[in-house]
Design a protein around this motif. Sequence first.
Motif, PDB file in Angstrom:
ATOM      1  N   GLU A 182       3.269   1.335  54.625  1.00 20.34           N
ATOM      2  CA  GLU A 182       3.195   0.104  53.837  1.00 20.34           C
ATOM      3  C   GLU A 182       1.817  -0.552  53.913  1.00 20.34           C
ATOM      4  O   GLU A 182       1.375  -1.211  52.964  1.00 20.34           O
ATOM      5  N   ASP A 183       1.112  -0.343  55.033  1.00 18.10           N
ATOM      6  CA  ASP A 183      -0.251  -0.865  55.140  1.00 18.10           C
ATOM      7  C   ASP A 183      -1.197  -0.082  54.238  1.00 18.10           C
ATOM      8  O   ASP A 183      -2.049  -0.667  53.561  1.00 18.10           O
ATOM      9  N   LEU A 184      -1.058   1.226  54.239  1.00 18.22           N
ATOM     10  CA  LEU A 184      -1.899   2.058  53.375  1.00 18.22           C
ATOM     11  C   LEU A 184      -1.648   1.732  51.911  1.00 18.22           C
ATOM     12  O   LEU A 184      -2.579   1.714  51.097  1.00 18.22           O
ATOM     13  N   GLU A 185      -0.389   1.458  51.575  1.00 21.08           N
ATOM     14  CA  GLU A 185      -0.059   1.104  50.193  1.00 21.08           C
ATOM     15  C   GLU A 185      -0.726  -0.214  49.799  1.00 21.08           C
ATOM     16  O   GLU A 185      -1.272  -0.342  48.697  1.00 21.08           O
ATOM     17  N   LEU A 186      -0.700  -1.198  50.687  1.00 19.49           N
ATOM     18  CA  LEU A 186      -1.303  -2.496  50.388  1.00 19.49           C
ATOM     19  C   LEU A 186      -2.814  -2.369  50.208  1.00 19.49           C
ATOM     20  O   LEU A 186      -3.395  -2.950  49.286  1.00 19.49           O
ATOM     21  N   ILE A 212     -16.524  -9.132  43.087  1.00 18.67           N
ATOM     22  CA  ILE A 212     -15.108  -9.067  42.702  1.00 18.67           C
ATOM     23  C   ILE A 212     -14.327  -8.718  43.951  1.00 18.67           C
ATOM     24  O   ILE A 212     -14.631  -7.724  44.616  1.00 18.67           O
ATOM     25  N   GLU A 213     -13.307  -9.528  44.293  1.00 18.97           N
ATOM     26  CA  GLU A 213     -12.659  -9.300  45.586  1.00 18.97           C
ATOM     27  C   GLU A 213     -11.152  -9.578  45.580  1.00 18.97           C
ATOM     28  O   GLU A 213     -10.696 -10.630  46.016  1.00 18.97           O
ATOM     29  N   PRO A 214     -10.366  -8.627  45.105  1.00 22.87           N
ATOM     30  CA  PRO A 214      -8.912  -8.776  45.229  1.00 22.87           C
ATOM     31  C   PRO A 214      -8.456  -8.732  46.682  1.00 22.87           C
ATOM     32  O   PRO A 214      -8.908  -7.888  47.455  1.00 22.87           O
ATOM     33  N   TRP A 215      -7.614  -9.659  47.044  1.00 22.46           N
ATOM     34  CA  TRP A 215      -6.992  -9.652  48.376  1.00 22.46           C
ATOM     35  C   TRP A 215      -5.532 -10.025  48.187  1.00 22.46           C
ATOM     36  O   TRP A 215      -5.192 -10.946  47.469  1.00 22.46           O
ATOM     37  N   PHE A 216      -4.661  -9.253  48.846  1.00 17.48           N
ATOM     38  CA  PHE A 216      -3.226  -9.380  48.623  1.00 17.48           C
ATOM     39  C   PHE A 216      -2.471  -9.577  49.937  1.00 17.48           C
ATOM     40  O   PHE A 216      -2.895  -9.117  51.000  1.00 17.48           O
ATOM     41  N   MET A 217      -1.326 -10.260  49.813  1.00 16.40           N
ATOM     42  CA  MET A 217      -0.391 -10.455  50.918  1.00 16.40           C
ATOM     43  C   MET A 217       0.998 -10.128  50.392  1.00 16.40           C
ATOM     44  O   MET A 217       1.239 -10.189  49.195  1.00 16.40           O
ATOM     45  N   ARG A 218       1.909  -9.820  51.280  1.00 18.72           N
ATOM     46  CA  ARG A 218       3.272  -9.507  50.845  1.00 18.72           C
ATOM     47  C   ARG A 218       4.185 -10.731  51.014  1.00 18.72           C
ATOM     48  O   ARG A 218       4.209 -11.362  52.068  1.00 18.72           O
ATOM     49  N   LEU A 253      -3.536  -0.818  46.892  1.00 28.68           N
ATOM     50  CA  LEU A 253      -3.351  -1.750  45.788  1.00 28.68           C
ATOM     51  C   LEU A 253      -4.598  -2.616  45.573  1.00 28.68           C
ATOM     52  O   LEU A 253      -5.002  -2.855  44.432  1.00 28.68           O
ATOM     53  N   THR A 254      -5.205  -3.063  46.657  1.00 28.09           N
ATOM     54  CA  THR A 254      -6.425  -3.869  46.492  1.00 28.09           C
ATOM     55  C   THR A 254      -7.560  -3.010  45.934  1.00 28.09           C
ATOM     56  O   THR A 254      -8.346  -3.473  45.101  1.00 28.09           O
ATOM     57  N   GLU A 255      -7.622  -1.754  46.388  1.00 29.48           N
ATOM     58  CA  GLU A 255      -8.667  -0.862  45.879  1.00 29.48           C
ATOM     59  C   GLU A 255      -8.452  -0.540  44.405  1.00 29.48           C
ATOM     60  O   GLU A 255      -9.404  -0.478  43.621  1.00 29.48           O
TER      61      GLU A 255
END
Length: 256
Positions: free
Chosen positions: A124-128, A206-212, A131-133
């Motif tokens: 799940e960490d690799l998936e997150l 450009i900097e996407p950052w995501f949280m669950r 997703l940002t990449e």
Amino acid sequence: MIELHSMKVLGEMKAAGSFVASTLTALKEHAAVGVDLLELNAMAHNLIRERGATSCYLDYAPSFGSGPFGHVLCTSVNDAVLHGLPHPYRLRDGDLLTLDFAASVDGWVADSAISFVVGTARPEDLELIELTERALEKAISVAVVGNKIGDISYAIGSVAREAGLKVNMEFGGHGVGRTMHGDPFVANDGRPGRGFPLKPGLVIAIEPWFMRGTDKLKKAPDGWTLLSANGSRTAHSEHTIAITEDGPLVLTQRGN
């Protein structure tokens, strides 16, 4: 004020981008179980000195922080996502680490961030991280003359929404030039066709950052580190790019 730079200046900015990219690559290679966050900061500081560069973070004291940052590298671990203040902490197996680094070379700034897992990774960490990449790649693909800032924001937000993630709008990308944070602001979600038009010579991070499970942040007691409000893990990917007639130019492109 939004600045547009000449091709000559963009050529000069490549030096800063190359340095920031190579530094992040070196830091990622050095990060391992047992390595202290302060050791990574010291390594970045040494690389800055060797290059004759200038840190953008060391004396940085914006309104959203608590006094001067005092370090040259942001180190955000697990539920920390932005502005992670280096502190005595030895990396553990499975930690999700984000390194955010900005420096000035010959007066021009570049800014970039990477997230990766130290040691054994949770799927799940690799998936997150992926997703940002993916959001970053999609955003860069629409960073072309004739589009607008909203197209970049929408590209990022669409990746998040497809994955069922909420998007925080407080912090995002920004203009880059002689200083680290300039106009325009580049939100991580928005409406296509809106905002400042993308013109040749515009340089932005450009900097996407995501949280669950949340789009809310809380601040750590250190006055700087921003954490996911629900304690979930986080990821962050960032590049500094230039808008050109020939398409987006990634100034902080890494070799791996």
